[in-house]
Motif scaffolding. Structure first.
Motif, PDB file in Angstrom:
ATOM      1  N   ASP A 113      61.809  24.855  80.868  1.00 33.65           N
ATOM      2  CA  ASP A 113      60.954  25.352  79.794  1.00 33.65           C
ATOM      3  C   ASP A 113      59.764  24.442  79.518  1.00 33.65           C
ATOM      4  OD1 ASP A 113      62.528  27.705  78.927  1.00 33.65           O
ATOM      5  OD2 ASP A 113      64.027  26.190  78.397  1.00 33.65           O
ATOM      6  N   THR A 114      59.948  23.149  79.712  1.00 32.51           N
ATOM      7  CA  THR A 114      58.947  22.192  79.244  1.00 32.51           C
ATOM      8  C   THR A 114      58.445  21.249  80.335  1.00 32.51           C
ATOM      9  OG1 THR A 114      60.701  20.650  78.579  1.00 32.51           O
ATOM     10  CG2 THR A 114      59.930  22.218  76.920  1.00 32.51           C
ATOM     11  N   ASN A 127      60.692  29.198  85.248  1.00 35.69           N
ATOM     12  CA  ASN A 127      60.150  29.024  83.892  1.00 35.69           C
ATOM     13  C   ASN A 127      59.667  30.388  83.436  1.00 35.69           C
ATOM     14  OD1 ASN A 127      58.593  28.544  81.589  1.00 35.69           O
ATOM     15  ND2 ASN A 127      57.922  26.541  82.299  1.00 35.69           N
ATOM     16  N   GLN A 128      60.423  31.020  82.551  1.00 29.50           N
ATOM     17  CA  GLN A 128      60.153  32.399  82.164  1.00 29.50           C
ATOM     18  C   GLN A 128      59.223  32.513  80.954  1.00 29.50           C
ATOM     19  OE1 GLN A 128      64.195  33.732  81.441  1.00 29.50           O
ATOM     20  NE2 GLN A 128      64.115  33.139  79.295  1.00 29.50           N
ATOM     21  N   ASN A 129      58.603  31.423  80.560  1.00 26.12           N
ATOM     22  CA  ASN A 129      57.820  31.415  79.331  1.00 26.12           C
ATOM     23  C   ASN A 129      56.361  31.802  79.565  1.00 26.12           C
ATOM     24  OD1 ASN A 129      59.874  30.367  77.427  1.00 26.12           O
ATOM     25  ND2 ASN A 129      59.836  28.624  78.820  1.00 26.12           N
ATOM     26  N   PRO A 150      57.035  35.737  82.032  1.00 31.73           N
ATOM     27  CA  PRO A 150      58.003  36.698  81.500  1.00 31.73           C
ATOM     28  C   PRO A 150      58.489  37.751  82.496  1.00 31.73           C
ATOM     29  CG  PRO A 150      56.196  36.365  79.958  1.00 31.73           C
ATOM     30  CD  PRO A 150      55.804  35.683  81.224  1.00 31.73           C
ATOM     31  N   VAL A 153      62.001  36.943  83.099  1.00 26.60           N
ATOM     32  CA  VAL A 153      62.907  36.777  81.954  1.00 26.60           C
ATOM     33  C   VAL A 153      64.303  37.292  82.316  1.00 26.60           C
ATOM     34  CG1 VAL A 153      63.464  37.757  79.691  1.00 26.60           C
ATOM     35  CG2 VAL A 153      61.221  36.744  80.098  1.00 26.60           C
ATOM     36  N   THR A 269      65.409  32.668  73.397  1.00 26.34           N
ATOM     37  CA  THR A 269      65.823  33.798  74.237  1.00 26.34           C
ATOM     38  C   THR A 269      65.736  35.124  73.497  1.00 26.34           C
ATOM     39  OG1 THR A 269      67.294  32.355  75.506  1.00 26.34           O
ATOM     40  CG2 THR A 269      67.726  34.721  75.604  1.00 26.34           C
ATOM     41  N   TRP A 272      62.647  37.317  73.738  1.00 23.61           N
ATOM     42  CA  TRP A 272      62.472  38.140  74.939  1.00 23.61           C
ATOM     43  C   TRP A 272      63.259  39.441  74.832  1.00 23.61           C
ATOM     44  CZ3 TRP A 272      58.344  36.457  76.590  1.00 23.61           C
ATOM     45  CH2 TRP A 272      58.072  35.108  76.787  1.00 23.61           C
ATOM     46  N   GLN A 290      60.300  25.211  70.896  1.00 24.09           N
ATOM     47  CA  GLN A 290      59.991  26.639  70.748  1.00 24.09           C
ATOM     48  C   GLN A 290      58.532  26.879  70.325  1.00 24.09           C
ATOM     49  OE1 GLN A 290      62.750  28.076  67.800  1.00 24.09           O
ATOM     50  NE2 GLN A 290      64.532  27.908  69.139  1.00 24.09           N
ATOM     51  N   ASN A 293      55.952  28.516  72.854  1.00 27.79           N
ATOM     52  CA  ASN A 293      56.247  29.928  73.142  1.00 27.79           C
ATOM     53  C   ASN A 293      55.931  30.808  71.933  1.00 27.79           C
ATOM     54  OD1 ASN A 293      57.141  31.417  75.460  1.00 27.79           O
ATOM     55  ND2 ASN A 293      58.919  32.043  74.275  1.00 27.79           N
ATOM     56  N   ARG A 296      52.186  31.298  71.774  1.00 27.94           N
ATOM     57  CA  ARG A 296      51.693  32.177  72.832  1.00 27.94           C
ATOM     58  C   ARG A 296      52.131  33.621  72.618  1.00 27.94           C
ATOM     59  NH1 ARG A 296      52.641  27.652  77.531  1.00 27.94           N
ATOM     60  NH2 ARG A 296      50.531  26.785  77.465  1.00 27.94           N
TER      61      ARG A 296
END
Length: 508
Positions: A113-114, A127-129, A150, A153, A269, A272, A290, A293, A296
């Motif tokens: 994530d980061t 990385n689904q962000n 995404p 995701v 999560t 999403w 968080q 995300n 965004r």
């Protein structure tokens, strides 16, 4: 039977998100007949229960999480299980941990994530962000592939298969709520509150205090299985001003979420899941990881980034602005199409099938597959194919330079065939699967693997498929494999749906 090994932790402090997205991916492996094991530290009872329902075996970690001993224990278990893949999800799996896994010659997917690690050695980094880009990962092995944004995701099966459009008319028309309606259809607004699997700081209680200040409101408070404040919250909603309902770890979550006019959630999560369902969101930041995300999501127009201090005003504003909520819903649904789990599973398994050119000895097998009653029923000519006619056709195809006819095998056993008829920069695909191998997503895997290989071996720009409208199973398989709808056509006098897969879609 192949095995998938998951390594992730859950607790009231770190929440359930890391484990839950691993289990979402695991569901497809289980459907395909694979075994799945989760190695985890001190698993809470709710996690054990979820794993038992899915059929996932839990092994409890004895080493300190993220330590060299953890890496050694994880590697030893993967080797003893002969795991096809190892999946890591957690901020404590650093560069050294990944190098140890790859030194042991294990195939590795890392959820991220980061971009916390100083180097990435995994086969895949997922990385689904929003905003995920290759620039976050300048220090990675040359063979590391990135799955970003995404479109990847990971949604649990209960969400991916849920038809939100059919379940909630809000997604197709404005339903008047509260003060915005001027007729018999007006109803109290329904707000959903869902703030993670544990919510250790009881942000739900703070939100509840805000909800009490807004009259004529119906609310559903969803508590995760590890929430330590359930008893206090249950006491707090006795005789409330508004109709507020508490649901702890509800068994059927998607319809409960989908009926909301507006959701208050955290930036993890659940955001999403709400995006997929098309529920407009007010997003709170409950952990610093968080924040990006949440910001965004707000920038896309699918959500409003709020705080406890601003929550009442933001709630009132959105509950009286139906057009804005409808536009937020549309933008949310555009972010998550529900196929991210398939995209990852296909890439992890794309080389598990062996594709070889058909030979003369395959003639009868292909004929039997083609003449299977269920296949004939969805073909553009439904009559049985005479043997002599098939032999002549088969020999022509073997000799045709513009035909690729491949037999797919798994663990040495034939499971289906795929044929491409090439025409300039495009090709048309035809595929059939042995009846005994259906229902395990192998059709989508065969389509994806064959198309990926054809793109590698040719200069084709697109592959087309034509499917009878009532052939729902084939439509699902091609969509899962990445094909996009491309209108309608006619094949042999029958109506057909057209689908297309572009080279660009396979290469990303």
């Amino acid at each position: 039977m192949s095995t998938l090994l998951l390594r992730a932790d859950a607790s009231p402090q770190i929440g359930m998100g890391h484990v839950m997205r691993c289990l979402a991916l695991a569901e497809l492996w289980l459907q395909a007949g694979s075994a799945v094991t989760l190695l985890t530290a001190s698993p809470p009872p709710a996690l054990r229960a979820r794993a038992e329902v899915l059929g996932v075996t839990i092994k409890e970690l004895s080493a300190a999480s993220g330590s060299p001993a953890d890496a050694a224990e994880t590697i030893a278990l993967a080797q003893s299980l002969r795991a096809a893949w190892l999946v890591l999800d957690g901020y404590h799996f650093d560069a050294d941990f990944q190098r140890a896994v790859k030194t042991a010659e294990l195939r590795l997917l890392v959820f991220d994530d980061t971009a916390h690690a100083t180097h990435y050695a995994a086969d895949f980094v997922l990385n689904q962000n929003l905003g995920a880009s290759a620039s976050l990962y300048p220090h990675r092995d040359p063979t590391t592939r990135l799955l970003l944004g995404p479109r990847f995701v990971q949604l649990r099966g209960e969400f991916a298969s849920f038809n939100a459009q059919a379940a909630n008319p809000r997604l197709s028309s404005l339903a008047p709520i509260g003060g915005e309606g001027r007729g018999e259809g007006a109803r109290p607004p329904r707000v959903l509150v869902t703030l993670g699997g544990s919510d250790p700081d009881n942000a739900t209680g703070e939100v509840l205090s805000v909800l009490r200040t807004i009259p004529n409101l119906t609310a559903d408070l969803i508590l995760g299985p590890a929430n330590p404040h359930a008893g206090a919250l249950q006491s707090a909603i006795r005789n409330p001003q508004s109709a507020i309902h508490l649901h702890q770890n509800p068994p059927d979550l998607p319809p409960l979420m989908a009926r909301a006019d507006l959701a208050i959630c955290a930036g993890g999560t659940t955001a999403w899941e709400l995006s997929f369902l098309g529920v407009p969101m007010l997003v709170l930041v409950l952990a610093e990881n968080q924040r990006t995300n949440a910001e965004r999501l707000a920038a896309t127009g699918a959500a409003v980034h709020t705080s406890i201090a601003r929550l009442a005003d933001d709630l009132r504003t959105l509950l009286t602005d139906a057009p804005r909520r409808t536009e937020m819903s549309r933008r949310a649904r555009a972010l998550v199409d529900g196929l991210g789990t398939f995209r990852v599973w296909l890439r992890m398994n794309e080389d598990s099938l062996h594709l070889r050119p058909a030979i003369a000895d395959d003639c009868r097998r292909v004929w039997e597959w083609a003449n299977e009653p269920a296949v004939r029923a969805v073909s553009f000519t439904s009559e049985p194919i005479p043997w002599e006619q098939h032999v002549a056709w088969f020999n022509r195809k073997l000799a045709d330079a513009n035909t690729r006819l491949w037999i797919a095998e798994q663990l040495g056993a034939p499971l289906g065939q795929v044929r491409f008829d090439l025409d300039g920069p495009t090709a048309t695909i035809s595929v059939s699967l042995d009846a005994s191998r259906r229902g395990k997503n192998l059709g989508a895997l065969l389509i994806w693997s064959a198309c990926h290989r054809l793109f590698r071996e040719s200069a084709l720009e697109a592959i087309h498929a034509c499917i009878k409208p009532d052939n729902a199973a084939s439509v699902r398989a091609f969509v899962k494999a990445g094909f996009e709808p491309a209108g309608q056509t006619t094949v042999k006098g029958c109506a057909a749906l057209r689908f297309v897969l572009s080279r660009a879609a396979v290469e990303t």
